[in-house]
Design a protein around this motif. Structure first.
Motif, PDB file in Angstrom:
ATOM      1  N   ILE A 141       0.746  -0.869   0.131  1.00  0.00           N
ATOM      2  CA  ILE A 141       0.282   0.275   0.317  1.00  0.00           C
ATOM      3  C   ILE A 141       0.902   1.161  -0.025  1.00  0.00           C
ATOM      4  N   ASP A 142       0.529   1.858  -0.535  1.00  0.00           N
ATOM      5  CA  ASP A 142       1.242   3.574  -0.983  1.00  0.00           C
ATOM      6  C   ASP A 142       1.527   3.883   0.390  1.00  0.00           C
ATOM      7  N   GLU A 143       2.269   3.979   1.455  1.00  0.00           N
ATOM      8  CA  GLU A 143       2.749   4.919   2.658  1.00  0.00           C
ATOM      9  C   GLU A 143       2.004   5.941   2.315  1.00  0.00           C
ATOM     10  N   ARG A 144       2.216   7.000   1.865  1.00  0.00           N
ATOM     11  CA  ARG A 144       1.775   8.304   1.831  1.00  0.00           C
ATOM     12  C   ARG A 144       0.603   8.415   1.866  1.00  0.00           C
ATOM     13  N   LYS A 145      -0.521   7.140   1.037  1.00  0.00           N
ATOM     14  CA  LYS A 145      -1.501   7.511   1.896  1.00  0.00           C
ATOM     15  C   LYS A 145      -2.731   6.743   2.387  1.00  0.00           C
ATOM     16  N   ARG A 146      -1.564   5.787   3.195  1.00  0.00           N
ATOM     17  CA  ARG A 146      -2.330   5.272   4.150  1.00  0.00           C
ATOM     18  C   ARG A 146      -1.607   6.548   5.613  1.00  0.00           C
ATOM     19  N   LYS A 147      -0.144   7.662   6.140  1.00  0.00           N
ATOM     20  CA  LYS A 147      -0.235   8.150   6.116  1.00  0.00           C
ATOM     21  C   LYS A 147      -1.472  10.113   6.165  1.00  0.00           C
ATOM     22  N   LEU A 148      -1.760  10.071   4.885  1.00  0.00           N
ATOM     23  CA  LEU A 148      -2.090  11.312   4.218  1.00  0.00           C
ATOM     24  C   LEU A 148      -3.496  11.254   5.286  1.00  0.00           C
ATOM     25  N   PHE A 149      -4.842   9.750   4.965  1.00  0.00           N
ATOM     26  CA  PHE A 149      -5.921   8.948   5.650  1.00  0.00           C
ATOM     27  C   PHE A 149      -5.633   9.200   7.303  1.00  0.00           C
ATOM     28  N   ASN A 150      -4.849   8.808   7.636  1.00  0.00           N
ATOM     29  CA  ASN A 150      -4.691   8.621   9.239  1.00  0.00           C
ATOM     30  C   ASN A 150      -4.669   9.852   9.779  1.00  0.00           C
ATOM     31  N   LEU A 151      -4.030  10.973   9.535  1.00  0.00           N
ATOM     32  CA  LEU A 151      -3.214  12.315   9.279  1.00  0.00           C
ATOM     33  C   LEU A 151      -5.183  13.100   9.802  1.00  0.00           C
ATOM     34  N   ILE A 152      -5.649  12.870   8.048  1.00  0.00           N
ATOM     35  CA  ILE A 152      -7.008  13.288   7.756  1.00  0.00           C
ATOM     36  C   ILE A 152      -7.858  13.195   9.505  1.00  0.00           C
ATOM     37  N   TYR A 153      -7.550  11.851   9.190  1.00  0.00           N
ATOM     38  CA  TYR A 153      -8.794  11.308  10.288  1.00  0.00           C
ATOM     39  C   TYR A 153      -8.476  11.704  11.787  1.00  0.00           C
ATOM     40  N   GLU A 154      -7.430  11.297  12.233  1.00  0.00           N
ATOM     41  CA  GLU A 154      -7.084  11.896  13.577  1.00  0.00           C
ATOM     42  C   GLU A 154      -6.902  13.881  14.196  1.00  0.00           C
ATOM     43  N   SER A 155      -6.806  14.279  12.455  1.00  0.00           N
ATOM     44  CA  SER A 155      -7.369  15.695  12.391  1.00  0.00           C
ATOM     45  C   SER A 155      -8.579  16.377  12.430  1.00  0.00           C
ATOM     46  N   LYS A 156      -9.798  14.906  12.660  1.00  0.00           N
ATOM     47  CA  LYS A 156     -10.607  15.264  12.126  1.00  0.00           C
ATOM     48  C   LYS A 156     -10.934  16.593  11.555  1.00  0.00           C
ATOM     49  N   GLY A 157     -10.233  16.274  10.479  1.00  0.00           N
ATOM     50  CA  GLY A 157     -10.275  17.268   8.956  1.00  0.00           C
ATOM     51  C   GLY A 157      -9.883  19.302   9.202  1.00  0.00           C
ATOM     52  N   GLU A 158      -8.924  18.821  10.694  1.00  0.00           N
ATOM     53  CA  GLU A 158      -8.575  20.335  10.784  1.00  0.00           C
ATOM     54  C   GLU A 158      -7.043  20.890  10.437  1.00  0.00           C
ATOM     55  N   MET A 159      -6.373  19.755  10.097  1.00  0.00           N
ATOM     56  CA  MET A 159      -4.992  20.010   9.207  1.00  0.00           C
ATOM     57  C   MET A 159      -5.598  20.751   7.584  1.00  0.00           C
ATOM     58  N   THR A 160      -4.628  21.500   7.333  1.00  0.00           N
ATOM     59  CA  THR A 160      -4.987  21.947   6.097  1.00  0.00           C
ATOM     60  C   THR A 160      -4.310  21.194   4.578  1.00  0.00           C
ATOM     61  N   VAL A 161      -4.581  21.698   3.957  1.00  0.00           N
ATOM     62  CA  VAL A 161      -3.979  21.344   3.106  1.00  0.00           C
ATOM     63  C   VAL A 161      -2.641  20.826   2.758  1.00  0.00           C
ATOM     64  N   GLN A 162      -2.307  22.552   3.334  1.00  0.00           N
ATOM     65  CA  GLN A 162      -0.911  22.337   3.141  1.00  0.00           C
ATOM     66  C   GLN A 162       0.195  21.704   4.144  1.00  0.00           C
ATOM     67  N   GLU A 163      -0.392  21.681   5.278  1.00  0.00           N
ATOM     68  CA  GLU A 163      -0.035  21.009   6.460  1.00  0.00           C
ATOM     69  C   GLU A 163       0.090  19.595   5.828  1.00  0.00           C
ATOM     70  N   LEU A 164      -0.842  19.129   5.642  1.00  0.00           N
ATOM     71  CA  LEU A 164      -1.357  17.154   5.193  1.00  0.00           C
ATOM     72  C   LEU A 164       0.322  16.830   4.192  1.00  0.00           C
ATOM     73  N   SER A 165      -0.107  17.917   2.821  1.00  0.00           N
ATOM     74  CA  SER A 165       1.050  17.185   1.860  1.00  0.00           C
ATOM     75  C   SER A 165       2.830  17.435   2.525  1.00  0.00           C
ATOM     76  N   GLN A 166       2.680  18.667   3.510  1.00  0.00           N
ATOM     77  CA  GLN A 166       4.134  18.304   3.702  1.00  0.00           C
ATOM     78  C   GLN A 166       4.221  17.129   4.453  1.00  0.00           C
ATOM     79  N   SER A 167       3.293  17.284   5.348  1.00  0.00           N
ATOM     80  CA  SER A 167       3.359  15.538   6.466  1.00  0.00           C
ATOM     81  C   SER A 167       3.851  14.486   5.282  1.00  0.00           C
ATOM     82  N   VAL A 168       3.111  14.423   4.585  1.00  0.00           N
ATOM     83  CA  VAL A 168       3.093  12.953   4.141  1.00  0.00           C
ATOM     84  C   VAL A 168       3.897  13.298   2.105  1.00  0.00           C
TER      85      VAL A 168
END
Length: 252
Positions: A141-168
């Motif tokens: 599984i593409d780990e970027r995608k796994r990490k991205l969705f984990n961050l989205i869920y953990e942050s309850k959608g509160e991370m910005t697109v830029q923050e998510l992009s940089q994190s993964v």
């Protein structure tokens, strides 16, 4: 289950399925009268196995909702459902749901080997659907995608697109291309849905002021009305338990 009242329950999946499945549950309207409900956007992709007084066994995949929808649950309806996280669209369902945003697609009645008899016992269904999904999980599984969705869920959608992009380490342009290709909406739109869903937990407790990163009270009210069709005060009253997702949160 009660013999004459609308019943709705969701339980979490086994840990091995957590990247792909949010819950497995049941909707049941055993009454002879239809039940009017409002379906609220929640960021899940639901696969329903259903039958009712007017329809034989059938399988339906629901696309993501971006707006509230009035629905009438027909008499003597029984739905068993598996609610997927977005990562499952590519890796488990191996399809795109972009074409049926705010709508649904009928699947073959023998999809994944299920049939009408599988609606006779929920525990048996839970095990069968869990075992089936396990067989579909790919080794890689593409780990970027796994990490991205984990961050989205953990942050309850509160991370910005830029923050998510940089994190993964994945460009926002590529992420949005992926979201639009598989889900039919942008990353920001999806995050807004999850933030609304988190806000429902606060509304369920009678907290009618923003506790997440909304700009101000007016922004909060506008977003709640966009996704529910009503202002926070009316949503909190939940007349006739028509907002099923809110009713479930109030029981917790």
């Amino acid at each position: 289950m009660n013999n004459d009242t609308f019943y709705c329950k969701f339980i979490e999946p086994e840990e091995s399925l957590a990247d792909f499945v949010e819950s497995i549950g049941v909707f049941h309207n055993p009454a002879d009268e239809p039940r009017d409900v409002v379906v609220l956007p929640d960021g899940r992709i639901d696969l329903f196995f259903s039958r009712s007084a007017t329809e034989p066994f059938h399988v339906t995949l629901m696309g993501l909702e971006t707006e509230p929808e009035q629905r009438s649950v027909t008499p003597q309806t029984l739905n068993f459902a598996i609610s997927f996280k977005p990562l499952a669209v590519e890796y488990i369902l191996q399809t795109s749901i972009a074409e049926f945003l705010n709508s649904a697609q009928n699947y073959p009645n023998d999809f994944w080997g299920f049939n009408d008899n599988d609606l006779n016992d929920f525990d048996t269904f839970y095990k069968k659907i869990s075992d089936k999904v396990k067989t579909l999980i790919p080794k890689e599984i593409d780990e970027r995608k796994r990490k991205l969705f984990n961050l989205i869920y953990e942050s309850k959608g509160e991370m910005t697109v830029q923050e998510l992009s940089q994190s993964v380490s994945w460009s926002s342009r590529q992420i949005n291309r992926y979201f639009n290709q598989y889900l039919g909406l942008s990353l920001k739109s999806y995050c807004n849905i999850l933030r609304f869903r988190k806000s429902l937990e606060h509304v369920a407790k009678g907290k009618l002021f923003p506790e997440l990163n909304f700009t101000d009270q007016n922004h909060f009210i506008k977003e709640i009305k966009k996704f529910s069709g009503v202002v926070p005060k009316e949503l909190s009253k939940n007349k006739d338990d028509r907002f099923v997702l809110l009713s479930l949160l109030k029981r917790k």
